[in-house]
Design a protein around this motif. Structure first.
Motif, mmCIF file in Angstrom:
data_model
loop_
_atom_site.group_PDB
_atom_site.id
_atom_site.type_symbol
_atom_site.label_atom_id
_atom_site.label_comp_id
_atom_site.label_asym_id
_atom_site.label_seq_id
_atom_site.Cartn_x
_atom_site.Cartn_y
_atom_site.Cartn_z
ATOM 1 N N TRP A 431 -2.796 -1.843 10.544
ATOM 2 C CA TRP A 431 -2.515 -0.484 10.048
ATOM 3 C C TRP A 431 -3.460 0.531 10.685
ATOM 4 C CZ3 TRP A 431 1.339 1.873 7.641
ATOM 5 C CH2 TRP A 431 2.243 1.091 6.933
ATOM 6 N N SER A 432 -4.763 0.209 10.667
ATOM 7 C CA SER A 432 -5.691 1.239 11.123
ATOM 8 C C SER A 432 -5.590 1.455 12.626
ATOM 9 C CB SER A 432 -7.123 0.941 10.671
ATOM 10 O OG SER A 432 -7.466 -0.368 11.014
ATOM 11 N N SER A 433 -5.103 0.453 13.362
ATOM 12 C CA SER A 433 -4.915 0.658 14.803
ATOM 13 C C SER A 433 -3.666 1.502 15.080
ATOM 14 C CB SER A 433 -4.769 -0.687 15.508
ATOM 15 O OG SER A 433 -3.516 -1.258 15.164
ATOM 16 N N GLY A 434 -2.784 1.627 14.084
ATOM 17 C CA GLY A 434 -1.558 2.400 14.281
ATOM 18 C C GLY A 434 -0.512 1.658 15.097
ATOM 19 N N LEU A 435 -0.761 0.380 15.340
ATOM 20 C CA LEU A 435 0.154 -0.381 16.196
ATOM 21 C C LEU A 435 1.479 -0.681 15.520
ATOM 22 C CD1 LEU A 435 -0.075 -2.454 18.942
ATOM 23 C CD2 LEU A 435 0.529 -3.943 17.026
ATOM 24 N N ALA A 436 1.426 -1.038 14.246
ATOM 25 C CA ALA A 436 2.653 -1.407 13.542
ATOM 26 C C ALA A 436 2.447 -1.183 12.060
ATOM 27 C CB ALA A 436 2.999 -2.875 13.810
ATOM 28 N N GLY A 437 3.573 -1.143 11.328
ATOM 29 C CA GLY A 437 3.493 -1.033 9.877
ATOM 30 C C GLY A 437 4.175 -2.249 9.277
ATOM 31 N N LEU A 438 3.399 -3.075 8.610
ATOM 32 C CA LEU A 438 4.025 -4.164 7.886
ATOM 33 C C LEU A 438 3.374 -4.247 6.512
ATOM 34 C CD1 LEU A 438 2.931 -7.582 9.477
ATOM 35 C CD2 LEU A 438 2.115 -5.421 10.260
ATOM 36 N N SER A 439 3.861 -5.120 5.665
ATOM 37 C CA SER A 439 3.265 -5.194 4.335
ATOM 38 C C SER A 439 2.970 -6.651 4.016
ATOM 39 C CB SER A 439 4.155 -4.520 3.295
ATOM 40 O OG SER A 439 5.452 -5.047 3.323
ATOM 41 N N ASP A 440 2.666 -6.913 2.778
ATOM 42 C CA ASP A 440 2.276 -8.258 2.399
ATOM 43 C C ASP A 440 2.927 -8.595 1.072
ATOM 44 O OD1 ASP A 440 0.460 -6.189 1.350
ATOM 45 O OD2 ASP A 440 -0.445 -7.824 0.266
ATOM 46 N N THR A 441 2.940 -9.851 0.751
ATOM 47 C CA THR A 441 3.388 -10.243 -0.583
ATOM 48 C C THR A 441 2.810 -11.613 -0.864
ATOM 49 O OG1 THR A 441 5.273 -10.433 -2.078
ATOM 50 C CG2 THR A 441 5.593 -11.313 0.130
ATOM 51 N N ARG A 442 3.214 -12.179 -1.970
ATOM 52 C CA ARG A 442 2.789 -13.524 -2.316
ATOM 53 C C ARG A 442 4.013 -14.408 -2.454
ATOM 54 N NH1 ARG A 442 -2.350 -14.404 -3.521
ATOM 55 N NH2 ARG A 442 -3.418 -12.411 -3.560
ATOM 56 N N LEU A 443 3.970 -15.566 -1.835
ATOM 57 C CA LEU A 443 5.030 -16.550 -1.993
ATOM 58 C C LEU A 443 4.404 -17.806 -2.590
ATOM 59 C CD1 LEU A 443 7.003 -16.212 1.374
ATOM 60 C CD2 LEU A 443 7.504 -15.162 -0.836
ATOM 61 N N ARG A 444 4.916 -18.208 -3.757
ATOM 62 C CA ARG A 444 4.336 -19.358 -4.475
ATOM 63 C C ARG A 444 2.815 -19.226 -4.523
ATOM 64 N NH1 ARG A 444 8.925 -22.087 -4.846
ATOM 65 N NH2 ARG A 444 10.282 -22.189 -3.032
ATOM 66 N N GLY A 445 2.383 -18.005 -4.800
ATOM 67 C CA GLY A 445 0.949 -17.765 -4.985
ATOM 68 C C GLY A 445 0.180 -17.551 -3.694
ATOM 69 N N ARG A 446 0.837 -17.745 -2.552
ATOM 70 C CA ARG A 446 0.093 -17.631 -1.292
ATOM 71 C C ARG A 446 0.332 -16.278 -0.618
ATOM 72 N NH1 ARG A 446 1.157 -23.255 1.737
ATOM 73 N NH2 ARG A 446 3.300 -22.571 1.399
ATOM 74 N N PHE A 447 -0.761 -15.698 -0.141
ATOM 75 C CA PHE A 447 -0.714 -14.397 0.529
ATOM 76 C C PHE A 447 -0.014 -14.537 1.874
ATOM 77 C CE2 PHE A 447 -2.389 -11.168 3.355
ATOM 78 C CZ PHE A 447 -2.471 -10.043 2.564
ATOM 79 N N VAL A 448 0.969 -13.670 2.122
ATOM 80 C CA VAL A 448 1.662 -13.708 3.417
ATOM 81 C C VAL A 448 1.835 -12.291 3.969
ATOM 82 C CG1 VAL A 448 2.957 -15.794 2.775
ATOM 83 C CG2 VAL A 448 4.027 -13.549 2.466
ATOM 84 N N LEU A 449 1.924 -12.200 5.267
ATOM 85 C CA LEU A 449 2.306 -10.949 5.935
ATOM 86 C C LEU A 449 3.829 -10.899 5.956
ATOM 87 C CD1 LEU A 449 -0.147 -11.205 8.961
ATOM 88 C CD2 LEU A 449 -0.471 -9.987 6.797
ATOM 89 N N ARG A 450 4.360 -9.690 5.888
ATOM 90 C CA ARG A 450 5.796 -9.592 5.703
ATOM 91 C C ARG A 450 6.376 -8.463 6.548
ATOM 92 N NH1 ARG A 450 8.271 -6.315 2.765
ATOM 93 N NH2 ARG A 450 10.354 -6.673 1.966
ATOM 94 N N VAL A 451 7.448 -8.798 7.253
ATOM 95 C CA VAL A 451 8.199 -7.839 8.062
ATOM 96 C C VAL A 451 9.593 -7.729 7.465
ATOM 97 C CG1 VAL A 451 9.474 -7.734 10.242
ATOM 98 C CG2 VAL A 451 7.006 -8.112 10.283
#
Ligand SMILES: *Cc1c(COP(=O)(O)O)cnc(C)c1O
Length: 500
Positions: A431-451
């Protein structure tokens, strides 16, 4: 001379208007070379906290403030490399359409006028696009959350076993129960809360390994609740979950609903639009058996915010839930020229002319143009999934069935907590590099990056950049020792971790 707020000099507003259109086009045309997102600098933040203006500065100076302090610090979702939450990427003609809609300035309620006819026509087109019969009740809304409130309000009033309009929820003889998977969007819970049914009455049913609702568990819960004296009324099915894009077995749910006498509401916020792609239809089989369907046009029809839609199969029940007659609205009814009273189909009376952007853009691209674009987004997401599978340190965290890709950076020897810290940091740096915008979530309790790819500007090379960046940043962090850096929150709503 009487006071008016019209310009003293029409030439000035014309010039400001021309500049606005030029600037809009310049910004869109140059997006690819700009960062996806940049933090709001202190100077702008300061300007955006100034007190109520008392003195006039005129349109040109006001517009200039917008150009300097607002426009550059956008959320980023029009950018070709934005895939956070599920956000729309805006069609240029749709942007201009909103300007035209405001210039006509109708309240699209009842009373014969072309705006109402445009909305009727657009609703007819949307029914045809998604394979629904012409006689279903339909309404453009502010978005899927509103559409779900409308759909579930009708479900409640039809199935509650009481005259809710007269008695309110206090008149309901037995506690109601609704069902949705653990993956259902927060807007479903919000609707159930607002409708006075209470969150505890929304039974969250477990999902299978593909994040689809477990039908066996669903039926078991319905039967058990009924035995326990509750009144099951509705199942909310997902056509594209926010976390992974999973599509529930809609046909299976529809059959279960008809066997148990329940209402089937489908949250198809973005996934319903995949119906336009022939290859996706088997996964969405049963969509048209919904009693109500909520979906957005500001996500996967690429229109600017805001516009969503709701269909209710039994239009009479929809009217029975919302219609009101009032003395001060009689003229609308009496005009003798039939026009849909949209206020009878939902909550709002004054409504803006959302239909115009849908109408213009469907003409501009044709439904085939949208079908091809959606197909491209799905193919891009699948390719990204393959790329992640090939990459040494990236791991795909859920199957890619639609347009959502969940993954993370992994190296051996890091425990779950360290992996989470590492991926949070990767996200923050992206995010801070401005390269891309993605978000995150949790799947079965595990942190994941999400597109989530509802972006008509994305090219294959953009995902290539993302994969390279995640690998590079992750590898550097591991080398330099992960942890410690503060996370820069992405722009937008409170709770940056929440998918929307
Ligand atoms: C975005 C979304 C919603 C809410 O829609 P809004 O248009 O934001 O009100 C509901 N369900 C799903 C699956 C979504 O992605």
């Amino acid at each position: 001379l009487a006071l008016t707020l019209d310009p003293a000099d029409w030439a000035e507003i014309r010039a400001v208007g021309h500049r606005m259109v030029d600037d809009i086009v310049d910004v869109l045309e140059g997006l690819r070379d700009q960062p996806v997102w940049r933090p709001v600098p202190d100077e702008a933040r300061e300007r955006l906290r100034q007190p109520l203006p008392t003195e006039a500065i005129g349109p040109a100076a006001a517009y200039d403030e917008y150009r300097r302090y607002v426009q550059p610090y956008a959320r980023g979702n029009n950018h070709p490399r934005f895939w956070g939450w599920v956000n729309g990427s805006a069609l240029p003609l749709g942007i201009l359409a909103d300007l035209l809609a405001s210039s006509m300035n109708p309240s699209v309620a009842a009373f014969e006028n072309a705006a109402s006819l445009v909305e009727e026509q657009v609703l007819g087109w949307l029914k045809e696009m998604l394979g629904f019969p012409t006689n279903v009740g339909a309404l453009l809304t502010s978005g899927c959350s509103m559409s779900t409130i409308i759909g579930l309000a009708v479900a409640r009033n039809v199935h509650a076993g009481a005259d809710i309009r007269r008695l309110g929820v206090a008149g309901i003889p037995r506690r109601l129960a609704l069902y949705a998977s653990t993956e259902a969007h927060a807007s479903v819970e919000k609707a159930v809360e607002l409708l006075g049914i209470g969150r505890e009455s929304l039974r969250r049913i477990p999902v299978d390994t593909d994040y689809r609702i477990d039908l066996g568990e669903l039926e078991r819960h319905i039967v058990a609740d009924r035995r326990a004296g509750l009144r099951p009324i509705a199942v909310v099915a997902n056509a594209g979950t926010v976390n992974t894009g999973a599509i529930d077995d809609l046909d299976g749910i529809a059959t279960m609903c008809s066997e148990h006498g329940l209402w089937m509401h489908v949250d198809g916020a973005f996934g319903a639009l995949a119906w336009l792609v022939a290859g996706m239809r088997p996964s969405l089989a049963g969509l048209q058996r919904a009693d109500s369907l909520a979906f957005d046009l500001h996500k996967w029809l690429y229109l600017p915010y805001d516009v969503g839609c709701v269909f209710v199969a039994d239009q009479a029940s929809q009217r029975a839930t919302f219609a009101k007659s009032s003395d001060y609205l009689n003229l609308m009814e009496r005009s003798g020229r039939p026009a849909t009273n949209f206020g009878d189909l939902g909550i709002e009376l004054s409504r803006r002319f959302r239909a115009l952007k849908v109408w213009l853009c469907l003409k501009e691209h044709g439904v085939d143009g949208f079908a091809r674009q959606i197909a491209q987004n799905i193919a891009q997401a699948r390719r990204l999934g393959e790329r992640i599978d090939e990459a040494e340190h990236l791991r795909l965290m859920a199957p890619v069935g639609l347009n959502v890709v969940c993954f993370r950076f992994e190296v051996e020897g890091l425990d779950e907590e360290k992996l989470e810290g590492l991926n949070e940091q990767i996200l923050s740096e992206i995010w801070s590099s401005g390269l891309a915008g993605l978000s995150d979530t949790r799947l079965r309790g595990r942190f994941v990056l999400r597109v989530a790819n509802t972006n008509h500007r994305t090219r294959g090379e953009d995902f290539e950049l993302l994969v390279e960046a995640v690998e590079r940043i992750g590898t550097d962090l591991v080398r330099g020792g992960a942890g410690g850096a503060t996370r820069i929150p992405p722009p937008g709503q409170e709770g940056a971790r929440r998918s929307s």
